[in-house]
Design a protein around this motif. Structure first.
Motif, PDB file in Angstrom:
ATOM      1  N   ALA A  37       0.846  -1.198   0.000  1.00  0.00           N
ATOM      2  CA  ALA A  37       0.000   0.000   0.000  1.00  0.00           C
ATOM      3  C   ALA A  37       0.878   1.243   0.000  1.00  0.00           C
ATOM      4  N   GLU A  39       0.531   5.783  -0.064  1.00  0.00           N
ATOM      5  CA  GLU A  39      -0.291   6.786   0.624  1.00  0.00           C
ATOM      6  C   GLU A  39      -1.747   6.746   0.147  1.00  0.00           C
ATOM      7  N   VAL A  42      -3.742   3.728   1.567  1.00  0.00           N
ATOM      8  CA  VAL A  42      -4.052   3.881   2.999  1.00  0.00           C
ATOM      9  C   VAL A  42      -5.246   4.824   3.136  1.00  0.00           C
ATOM     10  N   LYS A 175      -3.607  -3.348   9.420  1.00  0.00           N
ATOM     11  CA  LYS A 175      -2.252  -3.454   8.868  1.00  0.00           C
ATOM     12  C   LYS A 175      -1.556  -4.598   9.579  1.00  0.00           C
ATOM     13  N   ILE A 204      -4.446  -3.544   4.477  1.00  0.00           N
ATOM     14  CA  ILE A 204      -3.391  -2.849   3.740  1.00  0.00           C
ATOM     15  C   ILE A 204      -2.037  -3.332   4.259  1.00  0.00           C
ATOM     16  N   GLY A 206       2.206  -3.165   4.348  1.00  0.00           N
ATOM     17  CA  GLY A 206       3.352  -2.264   4.177  1.00  0.00           C
ATOM     18  C   GLY A 206       4.083  -2.136   5.495  1.00  0.00           C
ATOM     19  N   VAL A 211       3.148   2.725   6.352  1.00  0.00           N
ATOM     20  CA  VAL A 211       1.688   2.504   6.404  1.00  0.00           C
ATOM     21  C   VAL A 211       1.163   2.735   7.831  1.00  0.00           C
TER      22      VAL A 211
END
Ligand code: NAD
Ligand SMILES: O=C[C@H](O)CS(=O)(=O)O
Length: 476
Positions: A37, A39, A42, A175, A204, A206, A211
């Motif tokens: 992911a 920006e 997110v 996350k 997501i 990362g 993230v």
């Protein structure tokens, strides 16, 4: 060709410009790639959660049905999920299978709790001047829950965040740890199959610093639920301001073996619970305080039990201790043990490393300022410490900044209850070690081990706001 996994946002499977590799933690080969992911993703995940929360208010019974279905699907897909955990986390297969069973139970308990969310009557009429009033509270969902999870239980610790959040009527952005993202994406597939409306659950992938950081700074997230190290937990607390926060952090679990303990029970239990998943469990036994009168017989029995553990390939169903999450982590454990030995500790067994596999290790004659004792080792290493007086022992136990769970082995009720009152932890196990958890119980630490409780009933309390309703009635 390695397997490829996409992000899950607003009910869609999303590709991005960047991927990350996921290693098989035993062979150290790349076994899958996952889209990362940025920006934009997110931001999309959080706005999808926000609008799904506003547009899909599921009834408690609908939430029950969806969570119950996920629980059943977890059991149905047990073997595939267990093998995924074994590959991406390096967890021995038999422990990975147990994790799937536990996650299924976590979802089942959360499903049941979805039907029991209630407030209470408040006797406002007892206040002078309020005789014509009646009041009660209701519990309302907080909105968007941001969940950040660690690598060591890629399914069950995710379940402990997501299942109660959905049971309470919230939307979730998850996350997972970047070392173990695939299990969470497979969980999203099961939610999709169970009929959860799009946007209520988003995954997501990362790094924490990118993230996770963006999530922490987004004030559309009303509550953060974090499990991981105290270092990152502190950062969350400092960054998320006045938002609600549940922190499940580290520990360096103490277990006391009293002179009236069943020594055999204690030794076998500690050998199992100090080394499961290579000690990478937040309530793994780390500091064992043994009464000097039984030290010799305990030590012998413990070493016999530790030497009988099967170490090596996590895919082998007989393996008890597999690799650590990364070779660098095994190197760190090796270094901490070496440092202790260089400063006078006695190595009773273990101490050797083969790539990411660190042998189950027991050290004796340790000092309380050695890292193996005073820091969280998160590796298959136990330290033995002798004591003669219970009060002094408990004082030393409590010197730790951590306080998640602990244990005491004793047949003496007075001493057991004395310890229960005095040891500074969120949970104390009597005649078991620190590493006991079933998924319906309240679970969480004190001091640097965090704040707020998990266990579906308790998480739902944290993940809802209490609202007071007051009726101003006329005389009938
Ligand atoms: N109390 C509990 O229930 C419990 C359970 C499991 C693990 N733990 C603890 O977790 C630790 C091991 O797990 P880990 O190595 O995955 O922990 P970690 O703190 O390194 O990472 C946890 C999560 O935080 C993310 N993260 C890292 N930096 C971040 C940042 N700056 N902003 C936002 N997110 C960030 C990571 O990507 C990961 O998803 C140990 O300390 C262990 O005791 C506690
Ligand atoms: O790593 C810590 C976990 O909370 C242990 S358990 O899965 O809950 O037993």
């Amino acid at each position: 060709m390695s397997e490829q996994y996409k992000l899950y946002i607003n009910g869609q499977w999303i590709e991005t410009d960047e991927t990350q590799n996921v290693l098989d933690k035993y062979s150290q080969n790349t076994y899958a790639t996952v889209y990362k992911a940025g920006e934009k993703q997110v931001d999309q995940a959080i706005s999808s959660a926000e609008s799904a929360f506003q547009n899909h208010q599921l009834s408690p019974y609908q939430r029950y049905e969806i969570l119950k279905k996920v629980s059943e699907l977890l059991s149905k897909n047990k073997e595939d999920l267990a093998q995924t955990i074994t590959r991406e986390a390096g967890k021995p297969l038999k422990q990975a299978r147990t994790e799937i069973d536990r996650s299924s139970q976590t979802f089942e308990v959360a499903a049941e709790e979805a039907k029991r969310i209630s407030g209470e009557g408040v006797p406002v009429e007892a206040a002078p001047g309020s005789e014509n009033r009646m009041a009660f509270t209701i519990r309302v969902p907080v909105g968007v829950v941001g969940a950040i999870s660690p690598f060591n239980f890629p399914l069950n610790l995710v379940s402990h965040k997501v299942a109660p959040a959905i049971a309470a009527g919230n939307a979730v952005v998850l996350k997972p740890a970047s070392a173990t993202p695939i299990t969470s994406l497979k969980l999203a597939e099961l939610f999709e199959e169970a009929g959860l409306p799009a946007g209520l659950f988003n995954v997501i992938v990362g790094s924490g610093s990118v993230v996770g950081q963006q999530m922490m700074e987004d004030d559309r997230i009303q509550l953060y639920t974090f499990t991981g190290s105290a270092k990152v937990g502190l950062k969350l607390k400092q960054t998320t301001g006045l938002n609600k926060l549940i922190l499940e952090l580290g520990n360096n679990s103490p277990v006391i073996v009293d002179k009236e303990a069943d020594v055999e029970q204690a030794a076998n239990n500690i050998a199992q619970k100090g080394f499961a998943f290579a000690g990478q469990v937040c309530i793994s036994v780390q500091r064992v305080y043994v009464h000097e009168e039984i030290k010799e017989s305990f030590q012998k029995k413990l070493l016999d039990a530790v030497k009988s553990l099967n170490v090596g390939d996590p895919n082998d169903p007989d393996t008890d201790v597999g690799p650590m999450i990364a070779e660098t982590e095994a190197e760190r454990a090796e270094q901490w043990v070496k440092e202790a030995v260089d400063n006078g500790a006695e190595l009773l067994t273990g101490g050797e490393r083969n790539g990411p596999v660190f042998q189950p290790t027991v050290v004796n004659n340790v000092k309380k300022d050695m890292k193996v004792v005073c820091e969280e080792i998160f590796a298959p290493v136990i330290s033995l410490i002798s004591y003669s007086n219970l009060d002094d022992c408990i004082a030393e136990v409590n010197e730790s900044p951590y306080g998640l769970q602990g244990g005491i082995f004793t047949q003496n009720l007075d001493r057991a209850f004395y310890a229960a009152r005095k040891v500074e932890v969120g949970g104390l196990m009597i005649n078991d070690s620190s590493q006991y958890r079933v998924d319906l119980m309240p679970y969480g630490g004190v001091k640097d081990s965090g704040s707020g409780k998990e266990g579906p009933k308790y998480s739902i309390e944290e993940m809802t706001n209490e609202r007071l309703i007051v009726l101003n009635l006329k005389n009938g």
